[in-house]
Design a protein around this motif. Structure first.
Motif, PDB file in Angstrom:
ATOM      1  N   LYS A  20      48.801  28.174  56.612  1.00 36.18           N
ATOM      2  CA  LYS A  20      48.886  29.627  56.765  1.00 36.18           C
ATOM      3  C   LYS A  20      49.381  30.288  55.473  1.00 36.18           C
ATOM      4  CE  LYS A  20      50.126  32.457  60.703  1.00 36.18           C
ATOM      5  NZ  LYS A  20      49.125  33.363  60.187  1.00 36.18           N
ATOM      6  N   LEU A  21      48.825  31.421  55.213  1.00 35.68           N
ATOM      7  CA  LEU A  21      49.246  32.174  54.042  1.00 35.68           C
ATOM      8  C   LEU A  21      50.496  32.976  54.379  1.00 35.68           C
ATOM      9  CD1 LEU A  21      48.078  32.210  51.326  1.00 35.68           C
ATOM     10  CD2 LEU A  21      46.602  34.094  51.940  1.00 35.68           C
ATOM     11  N   SER A  22      51.255  33.300  53.383  1.00 34.86           N
ATOM     12  CA  SER A  22      52.398  34.194  53.591  1.00 34.86           C
ATOM     13  C   SER A  22      52.756  34.786  52.244  1.00 34.86           C
ATOM     14  CB  SER A  22      53.595  33.431  54.139  1.00 34.86           C
ATOM     15  OG  SER A  22      54.196  32.666  53.109  1.00 34.86           O
ATOM     16  N   ARG A  23      53.476  35.877  52.276  1.00 35.99           N
ATOM     17  CA  ARG A  23      53.864  36.523  51.027  1.00 35.99           C
ATOM     18  C   ARG A  23      54.647  35.561  50.142  1.00 35.99           C
ATOM     19  NH1 ARG A  23      54.666  41.451  48.374  1.00 35.99           N
ATOM     20  NH2 ARG A  23      56.699  41.574  47.337  1.00 35.99           N
ATOM     21  N   GLU A  24      55.528  34.785  50.752  1.00 39.63           N
ATOM     22  CA  GLU A  24      56.341  33.871  49.960  1.00 39.63           C
ATOM     23  C   GLU A  24      55.471  32.810  49.282  1.00 39.63           C
ATOM     24  OE1 GLU A  24      57.081  34.816  53.139  1.00 39.63           O
ATOM     25  OE2 GLU A  24      58.371  36.344  52.256  1.00 39.63           O
ATOM     26  N   ARG A  25      54.574  32.215  50.077  1.00 40.53           N
ATOM     27  CA  ARG A  25      53.706  31.198  49.487  1.00 40.53           C
ATOM     28  C   ARG A  25      52.882  31.788  48.351  1.00 40.53           C
ATOM     29  NH1 ARG A  25      50.539  27.013  50.557  1.00 40.53           N
ATOM     30  NH2 ARG A  25      48.991  28.087  51.840  1.00 40.53           N
ATOM     31  N   ALA A  28      55.118  32.444  45.308  1.00 44.35           N
ATOM     32  CA  ALA A  28      55.542  31.186  44.690  1.00 44.35           C
ATOM     33  C   ALA A  28      54.403  30.586  43.882  1.00 44.35           C
ATOM     34  CB  ALA A  28      56.016  30.206  45.772  1.00 44.35           C
ATOM     35  N   CYS A  29      53.221  30.632  44.440  1.00 47.69           N
ATOM     36  CA  CYS A  29      52.061  30.062  43.748  1.00 47.69           C
ATOM     37  C   CYS A  29      51.738  30.877  42.492  1.00 47.69           C
ATOM     38  CB  CYS A  29      50.868  30.040  44.697  1.00 47.69           C
ATOM     39  SG  CYS A  29      49.419  29.226  44.021  1.00 47.69           S
ATOM     40  N   ALA A  30      51.822  32.178  42.617  1.00 46.92           N
ATOM     41  CA  ALA A  30      51.561  33.038  41.453  1.00 46.92           C
ATOM     42  C   ALA A  30      52.552  32.720  40.339  1.00 46.92           C
ATOM     43  CB  ALA A  30      51.663  34.512  41.856  1.00 46.92           C
ATOM     44  N   LEU A  31      53.815  32.579  40.724  1.00 47.69           N
ATOM     45  CA  LEU A  31      54.842  32.258  39.731  1.00 47.69           C
ATOM     46  C   LEU A  31      54.537  30.937  39.044  1.00 47.69           C
ATOM     47  CD1 LEU A  31      57.501  32.712  38.315  1.00 47.69           C
ATOM     48  CD2 LEU A  31      58.681  31.778  40.316  1.00 47.69           C
ATOM     49  N   GLU A  32      54.073  29.978  39.852  1.00 51.04           N
ATOM     50  CA  GLU A  32      53.767  28.663  39.296  1.00 51.04           C
ATOM     51  C   GLU A  32      52.653  28.766  38.251  1.00 51.04           C
ATOM     52  OE1 GLU A  32      53.981  25.768  42.437  1.00 51.04           O
ATOM     53  OE2 GLU A  32      52.709  24.407  41.273  1.00 51.04           O
ATOM     54  N   ILE A  33      51.635  29.522  38.591  1.00 55.62           N
ATOM     55  CA  ILE A  33      50.528  29.686  37.641  1.00 55.62           C
ATOM     56  C   ILE A  33      51.011  30.378  36.372  1.00 55.62           C
ATOM     57  CG2 ILE A  33      48.333  30.853  37.254  1.00 55.62           C
ATOM     58  CD1 ILE A  33      47.619  30.370  40.145  1.00 55.62           C
ATOM     59  N   ILE A  34      51.793  31.423  36.543  1.00 57.86           N
ATOM     60  CA  ILE A  34      52.291  32.155  35.374  1.00 57.86           C
ATOM     61  C   ILE A  34      53.164  31.248  34.512  1.00 57.86           C
ATOM     62  CG2 ILE A  34      53.834  34.014  34.645  1.00 57.86           C
ATOM     63  CD1 ILE A  34      52.792  35.670  36.933  1.00 57.86           C
ATOM     64  N   ASP A  35      54.046  30.499  35.168  1.00 65.17           N
ATOM     65  CA  ASP A  35      54.902  29.589  34.408  1.00 65.17           C
ATOM     66  C   ASP A  35      54.066  28.587  33.617  1.00 65.17           C
ATOM     67  OD1 ASP A  35      57.305  30.674  35.115  1.00 65.17           O
ATOM     68  OD2 ASP A  35      57.687  29.299  36.773  1.00 65.17           O
ATOM     69  N   LEU A  47      44.259  32.783  41.853  1.00 62.53           N
ATOM     70  CA  LEU A  47      45.375  32.554  42.762  1.00 62.53           C
ATOM     71  C   LEU A  47      44.864  32.143  44.143  1.00 62.53           C
ATOM     72  CD1 LEU A  47      48.322  32.672  43.576  1.00 62.53           C
ATOM     73  CD2 LEU A  47      48.123  35.147  43.801  1.00 62.53           C
ATOM     74  N   ALA A  48      43.848  32.847  44.597  1.00 64.21           N
ATOM     75  CA  ALA A  48      43.285  32.528  45.908  1.00 64.21           C
ATOM     76  C   ALA A  48      42.726  31.106  45.911  1.00 64.21           C
ATOM     77  CB  ALA A  48      42.200  33.533  46.259  1.00 64.21           C
ATOM     78  N   ASP A  54      40.469  32.884  50.593  1.00 59.16           N
ATOM     79  CA  ASP A  54      39.591  33.890  50.018  1.00 59.16           C
ATOM     80  C   ASP A  54      40.422  34.893  49.215  1.00 59.16           C
ATOM     81  OD1 ASP A  54      36.694  35.281  50.453  1.00 59.16           O
ATOM     82  OD2 ASP A  54      38.301  36.757  50.305  1.00 59.16           O
ATOM     83  N   PRO A  55      39.869  35.345  48.095  1.00 66.12           N
ATOM     84  CA  PRO A  55      40.612  36.307  47.272  1.00 66.12           C
ATOM     85  C   PRO A  55      41.110  37.513  48.067  1.00 66.12           C
ATOM     86  CG  PRO A  55      38.633  35.604  46.136  1.00 66.12           C
ATOM     87  CD  PRO A  55      38.593  34.959  47.487  1.00 66.12           C
ATOM     88  N   MET A  56      40.264  38.030  48.930  1.00 67.73           N
ATOM     89  CA  MET A  56      40.643  39.246  49.631  1.00 67.73           C
ATOM     90  C   MET A  56      41.800  39.055  50.593  1.00 67.73           C
ATOM     91  SD  MET A  56      38.948  41.398  48.201  1.00 67.73           S
ATOM     92  CE  MET A  56      39.196  42.879  49.131  1.00 67.73           C
ATOM     93  N   SER A  57      42.066  37.809  50.953  1.00 69.20           N
ATOM     94  CA  SER A  57      43.193  37.563  51.848  1.00 69.20           C
ATOM     95  C   SER A  57      44.508  37.991  51.221  1.00 69.20           C
ATOM     96  CB  SER A  57      43.265  36.077  52.191  1.00 69.20           C
ATOM     97  OG  SER A  57      42.097  35.670  52.843  1.00 69.20           O
ATOM     98  N   LEU A  58      44.560  37.919  49.897  1.00 78.15           N
ATOM     99  CA  LEU A  58      45.812  38.244  49.225  1.00 78.15           C
ATOM    100  C   LEU A  58      46.214  39.692  49.456  1.00 78.15           C
ATOM    101  CD1 LEU A  58      45.044  36.452  45.848  1.00 78.15           C
ATOM    102  CD2 LEU A  58      46.290  35.573  47.817  1.00 78.15           C
TER     103      LEU A  58
END
Lengths: 263, 263
Positions: A20-25, A28-35, A47-48, A54-58
């Motif tokens: 399941k997707l969530s704001r936290e997940r 966290a994933c975005a931060l990981e990519i940026i790092d 990110l998606a 799917d991208p639009m889920s974000l």
DNA sequence: AGACTGATATCTACAGCGTAGGTCTACGAA
DNA sequence: TTCGTAGACCTACGCTGTAGATATCAGTCT
């Protein structure tokens, strides 16, 4: 349901990353990519893909990409803890500063976000998480006896110093790849020979930069400067010592200084 | 030849804007767009349209978009003049700081570029125009009797202060739209009522921010701090007073402070 | 059981982006 | 005249953020 397998060819973010997707997940994933790869490598689609969605889920968890970036900055800033009950306000500010530096060095690619995103959003509309250190610092200083205006002044001075310092320090990090420092000088070596003699002569000094010490010396200067200009109300009487910062500043403007308008 | 009429429906950059292209015209136009609409509204295609040329023509004058942005930053920074012959080094640094502030306030949308672009490029590879103030400042301080390391230290402290201050000040600008300050408070009004009591109480103080005075007080603190820690070599003898900044910092670390590693 | 509701996820599509690679033109030198 | 070169242009590719419509689910109420 949550289809789109996480693209095993490309790296992903969390264990199976199908769940399941969530704001936290998402954050966290975005931060990981940026790092790992820097801000500009982060796109909604990327990110998606990493999350296996799917991208639009974000867009269920952030109204747009700017808000997502704000969310990442907020996440990082949430690691900063200010203890408003510390009886030694100056020591607490030092602790906050060192903590902030550590966080920034852990996520260097996020620092541009930390320093520039607030420029795009009025204070009252910023993510609440980014205002919390401010409120806590104001609480700390209010308990210490400062009035609101002075507390705000100190807060600004501290974070101004911090941001300035971090921009300096991260610059040095870029300058010093972990190679032999002779190679560093090679970098400087390509500067036009007649035009930058001093800079070129400072290669070894540049390589020897010590960020922690630099910050400490900045804090020393700032805190002694502040304590001589501002003093908290001594809890019983309400007399003040060096009231207004502005007037104090005006007093010792250097005599021979070039004049320049104020605003 | 230089066809593609400048799209009269959209605004353009210079008088008829059909003429010959050049790096200067391109950068000036880019700066104008950024000043007017912000960095993220600047695209190669948009810029080309404003200049009345094909997008690909721009690549004759900049290898890619990042380099173009660097060029804009360089252009702006070129307005900064440091006089290395000023006998009063502290006064000259003050003048530089005030000048820098004015430039930044004239081009607020460029400030993110000024503070973050250097993070992406090692010092020796940066546009030469951005290194010139550094070299000139080193020259100023060397003439004043400082050694290279201390001069570099002072330069860093000054520009750290400047960048930190400007980020603060531009934040306040965003916060204070030119409306009635009651409306400003309305902005703060929407903060969760129990969570930000202090911040909410400071609405009027926030509105009364005076950037020029704030910078002056910062400079006071910095310069007095610097002059008590560092002293130039008095041109005859070679004795020093408060040698090492780092050790000076270590001495007065607050006694009750939380410990934290250095690096 | 069936219908309805709202949250979650997905699909399609659009206008715009940066820029690689090729071509066309004009001009100064040989 | 021929060539080289500089400047401009065109086309095309894969990517971007996101509007809008649609599908799928969980739960509640009848």
């Amino acid at each position: 349901m949550t289809s789109i397998p996480p693209d095993p060819a490309l790296e992903e973010c969390e264990p199976p990353t199908g769940g399941k997707l969530s704001r936290e997940r998402m954050l966290a994933c975005a931060l990981e990519i940026i790092d790992r790869e820097g801000i500009e490598k982060l796109s909604m689609r990327r990110l998606a893909r990493a999350l296996g969605h799917d991208p639009m889920s974000l867009y269920r968890y952030a109204p747009n990409k700017a808000a997502l970036l704000d969310g990442v900055a907020e996440t990082v800033l949430a690691e900063l803890t200010v203890d408003p009950t510390d009886p030694d306000w100056a020591a607490q500010l030092r602790a906050v500063a060192r903590q902030y530096r550590r966080i920034a060095l852990t996520h260097p690619n996020v620092v541009p976000l930390l320093v520039t995103r607030p420029l795009a959003t009025p204070l009252a509309l910023r993510p609440l998480g980014t205002l919390r250190p401010l409120e806590a610092t104001l609480a700390l200083l209010t308990r210490a006896g400062f009035n609101g205006a002075d507390a705000l002044h100190i807060y600004r001075a501290l974070f101004g110093l911090l941001h300035g310092h971090l921009l300096n320090e991260l610059q040095e990090l870029v300058d010093n790849p972990q190679e032999n420092d002779d190679l560093l000088r090679l970098g400087l070596h390509r500067l036009p020979i007649g035009e930058f003699p001093l800079l070129r002569g400072l290669a070894s000094t540049l390589a020897a930069y010590d960020g922690a010490a630099e910050l400490e010396s900045g804090l020393d200067i700032l805190l002694t400067g502040l304590t001589t200009t501002l003093t908290p109300i001594p809890s019983k009487s309400r007399t003040r010592k060096g009231r207004n910062v502005t007037s104090a500043a005006a007093e010792n403007t250097p005599p021979g200084g070039l004049k320049q308008r104020s605003s």
